[in-house]
Design a protein around this motif. Structure first.
Motif, PDB file in Angstrom:
ATOM      1  N   PRO A 208       0.801  -1.227   0.000  1.00 25.67           N
ATOM      2  CA  PRO A 208       0.000   0.000   0.000  1.00 25.67           C
ATOM      3  C   PRO A 208       0.834   1.277   0.000  1.00 25.67           C
ATOM      4  N   ALA A 209       2.018   1.255   0.635  1.00 24.50           N
ATOM      5  CA  ALA A 209       2.861   2.444   0.649  1.00 24.50           C
ATOM      6  C   ALA A 209       3.357   2.763  -0.760  1.00 24.50           C
ATOM      7  N   LEU A 210       3.770   1.738  -1.486  1.00 28.39           N
ATOM      8  CA  LEU A 210       4.226   1.946  -2.862  1.00 28.39           C
ATOM      9  C   LEU A 210       3.070   2.393  -3.743  1.00 28.39           C
ATOM     10  N   GLY A 211       1.913   1.755  -3.560  1.00 28.54           N
ATOM     11  CA  GLY A 211       0.741   2.137  -4.342  1.00 28.54           C
ATOM     12  C   GLY A 211       0.379   3.595  -4.125  1.00 28.54           C
ATOM     13  N   ALA A 212       0.391   4.019  -2.859  1.00 31.32           N
ATOM     14  CA  ALA A 212       0.071   5.412  -2.556  1.00 31.32           C
ATOM     15  C   ALA A 212       1.099   6.352  -3.173  1.00 31.32           C
ATOM     16  N   PHE A 213       2.365   6.000  -3.079  1.00 28.50           N
ATOM     17  CA  PHE A 213       3.437   6.871  -3.555  1.00 28.50           C
ATOM     18  C   PHE A 213       3.383   7.072  -5.070  1.00 28.50           C
ATOM     19  N   VAL A 214       3.256   5.981  -5.833  1.00 36.29           N
ATOM     20  CA  VAL A 214       3.254   6.132  -7.292  1.00 36.29           C
ATOM     21  C   VAL A 214       1.971   6.800  -7.774  1.00 36.29           C
ATOM     22  N   PHE A 215       0.867   6.603  -7.059  1.00 36.15           N
ATOM     23  CA  PHE A 215      -0.371   7.277  -7.452  1.00 36.15           C
ATOM     24  C   PHE A 215      -0.276   8.780  -7.179  1.00 36.15           C
ATOM     25  N   VAL A 216       0.342   9.155  -6.072  1.00 37.28           N
ATOM     26  CA  VAL A 216       0.552  10.577  -5.796  1.00 37.28           C
ATOM     27  C   VAL A 216       1.432  11.199  -6.876  1.00 37.28           C
ATOM     28  N   LEU A 217       2.503  10.503  -7.256  1.00 39.73           N
ATOM     29  CA  LEU A 217       3.381  11.007  -8.306  1.00 39.73           C
ATOM     30  C   LEU A 217       2.633  11.139  -9.631  1.00 39.73           C
ATOM     31  N   GLN A 218       1.801  10.159  -9.956  1.00 32.68           N
ATOM     32  CA  GLN A 218       1.008  10.223 -11.173  1.00 32.68           C
ATOM     33  C   GLN A 218       0.103  11.456 -11.177  1.00 32.68           C
ATOM     34  N   SER A 219      -0.578  11.702 -10.048  1.00 31.06           N
ATOM     35  CA  SER A 219      -1.500  12.832  -9.980  1.00 31.06           C
ATOM     36  C   SER A 219      -0.762  14.163  -9.970  1.00 31.06           C
ATOM     37  N   LEU A 220       0.409  14.217  -9.322  1.00 32.93           N
ATOM     38  CA  LEU A 220       1.198  15.457  -9.341  1.00 32.93           C
ATOM     39  C   LEU A 220       1.723  15.734 -10.752  1.00 32.93           C
ATOM     40  N   GLY A 221       2.058  14.664 -11.479  1.00 33.33           N
ATOM     41  CA  GLY A 221       2.430  14.845 -12.876  1.00 33.33           C
ATOM     42  C   GLY A 221       1.272  15.406 -13.692  1.00 33.33           C
ATOM     43  N   ASN A 222       0.067  14.995 -13.333  1.00 27.57           N
ATOM     44  CA  ASN A 222      -1.125  15.485 -14.037  1.00 27.57           C
ATOM     45  C   ASN A 222      -1.344  16.981 -13.883  1.00 27.57           C
ATOM     46  N   ILE A 223      -0.913  17.550 -12.746  1.00 23.67           N
ATOM     47  CA  ILE A 223      -1.147  18.981 -12.525  1.00 23.67           C
ATOM     48  C   ILE A 223       0.119  19.818 -12.698  1.00 23.67           C
ATOM     49  N   ALA A 224       1.236  19.176 -13.081  1.00 20.98           N
ATOM     50  CA  ALA A 224       2.509  19.902 -13.181  1.00 20.98           C
ATOM     51  C   ALA A 224       2.440  21.010 -14.231  1.00 20.98           C
ATOM     52  N   LEU A 225       1.881  20.713 -15.402  1.00 24.69           N
ATOM     53  CA  LEU A 225       1.791  21.715 -16.463  1.00 24.69           C
ATOM     54  C   LEU A 225       0.850  22.846 -16.062  1.00 24.69           C
ATOM     55  N   LEU A 226      -0.271  22.479 -15.440  1.00 24.56           N
ATOM     56  CA  LEU A 226      -1.210  23.486 -14.946  1.00 24.56           C
ATOM     57  C   LEU A 226      -0.505  24.414 -13.957  1.00 24.56           C
ATOM     58  N   ALA A 227       0.282  23.833 -13.043  1.00 27.25           N
ATOM     59  CA  ALA A 227       0.985  24.632 -12.039  1.00 27.25           C
ATOM     60  C   ALA A 227       1.980  25.582 -12.696  1.00 27.25           C
ATOM     61  N   LEU A 228       2.702  25.092 -13.709  1.00 23.84           N
ATOM     62  CA  LEU A 228       3.675  25.931 -14.400  1.00 23.84           C
ATOM     63  C   LEU A 228       2.992  27.102 -15.102  1.00 23.84           C
ATOM     64  N   VAL A 229       1.892  26.814 -15.791  1.00 21.94           N
ATOM     65  CA  VAL A 229       1.160  27.887 -16.489  1.00 21.94           C
ATOM     66  C   VAL A 229       0.656  28.919 -15.493  1.00 21.94           C
ATOM     67  N   PHE A 230       0.115  28.455 -14.376  1.00 22.77           N
ATOM     68  CA  PHE A 230      -0.430  29.384 -13.393  1.00 22.77           C
ATOM     69  C   PHE A 230       0.669  30.248 -12.776  1.00 22.77           C
ATOM     70  N   LEU A 231       1.817  29.658 -12.492  1.00 21.25           N
ATOM     71  CA  LEU A 231       2.923  30.436 -11.933  1.00 21.25           C
ATOM     72  C   LEU A 231       3.400  31.497 -12.930  1.00 21.25           C
ATOM     73  N   LEU A 232       3.428  31.163 -14.209  1.00 16.68           N
ATOM     74  CA  LEU A 232       3.804  32.146 -15.220  1.00 16.68           C
ATOM     75  C   LEU A 232       2.797  33.290 -15.270  1.00 16.68           C
ATOM     76  N   VAL A 233       1.510  32.926 -15.230  1.00 16.73           N
ATOM     77  CA  VAL A 233       0.461  33.952 -15.254  1.00 16.73           C
ATOM     78  C   VAL A 233       0.550  34.837 -14.015  1.00 16.73           C
ATOM     79  N   ALA A 234       0.879  34.227 -12.875  1.00 17.52           N
ATOM     80  CA  ALA A 234       0.923  34.965 -11.608  1.00 17.52           C
ATOM     81  C   ALA A 234       2.135  35.868 -11.483  1.00 17.52           C
ATOM     82  N   THR A 235       3.191  35.603 -12.278  1.00 21.25           N
ATOM     83  CA  THR A 235       4.425  36.379 -12.128  1.00 21.25           C
ATOM     84  C   THR A 235       4.713  37.313 -13.302  1.00 21.25           C
TER      85      THR A 235
END
Length: 290
Positions: A208-235
């Motif tokens: 379960p620890a590995l499952g949780a970890f790779v799923f968190v990484l998968q979801s953070l990868g899903n929002i990485a581009l969104l986060a980058l765009v938002f930081l650019l817009v904010a700065t």
């Protein structure tokens, strides 16, 4: 009348996107080919052989899967992220932190549960009901519910649904955590081949620890581009665009409403109408490239 046409226009945009969407382009050309280029090996044919490989695979497949139909609606989160009255880099990072918290909690819990249950979990099943795969029935139900939640949030942004919060000052953070949770919940219905591959690896370990970890990484990868765009817009230009949106509450509300209503309508139309039509249930217009 303005609210009526805003609702109709957003719904039409969501349905239009569901019609023209090309799953082969976003899943294979962008998703699989992009991940292969970044990782340096064929992500479709090379087995995952260890934890370190799984970690890299999870994040990169999440990043290149940003525009898949099972995740692209998450880009609508950029509208609620823009709700700060005083745009700045610290406030932008704080908002992204709340979004990432909601995403990580839901994705991590599901990853742990999925690993505990193992390969017999319905999302990894090859069984069918008639011609309809059980895993896609799960996708249809999950994304239909998530679409309805986004539509409700869009109506709330328009003021058509009342939201009472015990401490109004905490509402923006709570809303971002909720939207992050919805993005994390995309994993519960995701049929994207690269996600299924990392899911099968995690389920086979029963860790379960590995499952949780790779799923968190998968979801953070899903929002990485969104986060980058938002930081650019904010700065860029000291957040001029965000300041322009925040200068009038009605302008910001309309921006939020359009983003959320469009995303919610897209999920419902694509997963609850277009997907069943592929298996002969109902009808959906076809375009040559889809």
């Amino acid at each position: 009348m303005r609210a009526f046409w805003l609702l109709i226009g957003s719904a039409a945009l969501g349905v239009g996107l569901a019609i023209v969407w090309s799953p082969s382009f976003v899943d294979q050309t962008i998703g699989e080919n992009g991940a292969t280029t970044i990782l340096g090996y064929s992500v479709t044919t090379t087995p995952i052989t260890g934890v370190l490989m799984a970690i890299g695979f999870a994040f990169v497949s999440g990043l290149t899967g940003t525009f898949t139909a099972c995740n692209v609606a998450g880009l609508s989160a950029i509208a609620p992220l823009s709700a700060g009255r005083r745009p700045s880099l610290p406030s932008a990072l704080r908002s992204l932190g709340w979004l990432a918290l909601g995403t990580s909690v839901v994705a991590g819990l599901y990853g742990a549960v999925g690993a505990l249950i193992g390969p017999n979990i319905p999302q990894l099943s090859q069984a069918t009901v008639g011609r309809f795969p059980i895993r896609l029935i799960q996708s249809m139900v999950v994304f239909g519910i998530l679409g309805l939640v986004l539509v409700a949030m869009g109506l709330a942004a328009m003021g058509r649904v009342r939201v009472d919060f015990p401490r109004p000052g905490l509402y923006p953070a709570a809303r971002l955590v909720l939207i992050g949770g919805l993005i994390g919940a995309f994993l519960i219905g995701r049929p994207f081949a690269l996600f299924v591959k990392i899911f099968e690896y995690a389920a086979a370990t029963h860790n379960p620890a590995l499952g949780a970890f790779v799923f968190v990484l998968q979801s953070l990868g899903n929002i990485a581009l969104l986060a980058l765009v938002f930081l650019l817009v904010a700065t860029v230009g000291r957040g001029r665009l965000l300041r322009w949106l925040a200068s009038r509450p009605d302008r910001l509300s309309r921006f939020n409403a359009v983003a959320l209503l469009t995303a919610g309508t897209f999920l419902i139309a694509y997963w609850c109408v277009r997907l069943p039509a592929v298996f002969g249930i109902g009808w959906w217009p076809k375009v040559p490239w889809s």
